[in-house]
Write an enzyme that holds these catalytic residues in place. Structure first.
Site, PDB file in Angstrom:
ATOM      1  N   TYR A  89       0.875  -1.175   0.000  1.00 47.00           N
ATOM      2  CA  TYR A  89       0.000   0.000   0.000  1.00 47.00           C
ATOM      3  C   TYR A  89       0.911   1.223   0.000  1.00 47.00           C
ATOM      4  O   TYR A  89       1.479   1.587   1.023  1.00 47.00           O
ATOM      5  CB  TYR A  89      -0.901  -0.037   1.231  1.00 47.00           C
ATOM      6  CG  TYR A  89      -1.884   1.099   1.370  1.00 47.00           C
ATOM      7  CD1 TYR A  89      -2.192   1.941   0.315  1.00 47.00           C
ATOM      8  CD2 TYR A  89      -2.518   1.323   2.583  1.00 47.00           C
ATOM      9  CE1 TYR A  89      -3.102   2.978   0.461  1.00 47.00           C
ATOM     10  CE2 TYR A  89      -3.435   2.352   2.754  1.00 47.00           C
ATOM     11  CZ  TYR A  89      -3.718   3.174   1.687  1.00 47.00           C
ATOM     12  OH  TYR A  89      -4.620   4.207   1.844  1.00 47.00           O
ATOM     13  N   LYS A  93      -1.244  -0.984  -4.155  1.00 45.73           N
ATOM     14  CA  LYS A  93      -2.290   0.019  -4.190  1.00 45.73           C
ATOM     15  C   LYS A  93      -1.609   1.378  -4.232  1.00 45.73           C
ATOM     16  O   LYS A  93      -0.841   1.733  -3.327  1.00 45.73           O
ATOM     17  CB  LYS A  93      -3.194  -0.076  -2.965  1.00 45.73           C
ATOM     18  CG  LYS A  93      -4.251   1.036  -2.959  1.00 45.73           C
ATOM     19  CD  LYS A  93      -5.048   1.094  -1.684  1.00 45.73           C
ATOM     20  CE  LYS A  93      -5.995   2.291  -1.730  1.00 45.73           C
ATOM     21  NZ  LYS A  93      -6.772   2.475  -0.486  1.00 45.73           N
TER      22      LYS A  93
END
Length: 308
Positions: free
Chosen positions: A137, A166
């Site tokens: 992330y 992400k």
């Protein structure tokens, strides 16, 4: 994992009772609703899921609630990111034990002066101890630094179980830069506001908080993209842009209250979200969101929505 975790990867919200405890009943209700809407996977305990705002034992409880309720109907990624590798390892081992399909990990935060060497060693420690597919992330705003494409390439080389990342505010151009430099197989997940063009160039999907409030629209958008229904996909993309616009604009002055009120408008009895005091929406802001939801036929029955 790239083939399994694609499309609408639902960032599951963690909702609370008035005293700050996790509202397990509503969490289970929301999980079933998301699956009924057709979401393709879950991302649990990220920013929207309030993971860093919970102590480890409560993070484990939330992970158990969602994994148990999903019952392997779709993949579940449990976010384990922490300021230190030992907490992340503990959470990762727990995620593996309860049957999660993958782990997510934001770059270790707070100590933003960490060197690249230290960050990579952190991920390597977690990977060695947990041994699961990992989704990075990359959120520079929260971690304090950017895992840029060259850095990501070195990280993936050191931790081959990383299958994607992400990109918190990832544009199509940014996603393409990662795909060009990071050795395949590697999948970026970018903003839902450019999903049509993003998925056409290899982006795996999106992990979008606004689409966690309007999941059926995101699911229909991915279906249209996959079916090659370009006119329908473009029309749905315009709707997603409108949804994103209102959330981004109102989040500035009102914080995460916007998500609480949106979930209430969808008919869910959210007692508290986020897990800290947050400014109430103004009447003007509330009416703007309610009017958009009414236009898109997303309102619950009047008895379940906030009174005007």
């Amino acid at each position: 994992m790239m083939d399994q975790i694609r499309g609408i990867v639902l960032p599951s919200p963690t909702v609370f009772l008035e005293d700050g405890r996790v509202d397990e009943k509503l969490m289970r209700e929301l999980t079933d609703w998301f699956i009924a809407c057709g979401v393709h996977a879950f991302f649990v305990l990220g920013s929207y899921g309030q993971g860093p705002a919970l102590p480890p034992e409560e993070r484990k409880k939330v992970a158990e609630i969602v994994v148990q309720q999903v019952k392997h109907r779709v993949p579940v990624v449990v976010h384990i990111g922490a300021v230190d590798p030992y907490t992340a390892i503990d959470l990762g081992k727990h995620a593996k034990a309860i049957g999660a399909d993958a782990i997510g990990h934001v770059g270790p935060y707070y100590y933003a002066d960490r060197s690249e060497y230290e960050i990579i060693e952190h991920f390597k420690m977690v990977d060695r101890a947990v041994g699961m597919p990992m989704l990075v992330y990359n959120n520079p705003r929260y971690s304090g630094y950017n895992i840029h494409p060259d850095f990501m390439a070195r990280l993936v080389s050191a931790v081959p179980r990383i299958f994607g990342a992400k990109l918190a505010m990832g544009s199509v151009d940014e996603a393409m830069a990662y795909m060009k430099i990071v050795k395949a197989p590697f999948a970026p997940y970018a903003l839902a506001s450019n999903l049509v063009s993003a998925m056409s160039v290899g982006v795996a999907g999106t992990i979008s908080p606004p689409l966690a409030v309007t999941p059926e629209i995101g699911v229909e958008l991915v279906r249209a993209i996959d079916a090659g229904e370009s006119h329908k996909a473009l029309a749905l993309q315009k709707t997603v842009l409108r949804i994103h616009d209102i959330f981004l604009r109102l989040a500035g002055p009102f914080g995460r209250t916007i998500y609480c009120e949106a979930m209430r408008l969808r008919g869910f009895d959210v007692k508290m979200y986020p897990r800290w005091p947050s400014k109430p929406l103004s009447r003007e802001a509330y009416d703007e969101m309610r009017d958009l939801f009414a236009e898109l036929n997303l309102l619950s029955s009047p008895s379940r929505a906030r009174s005007a």
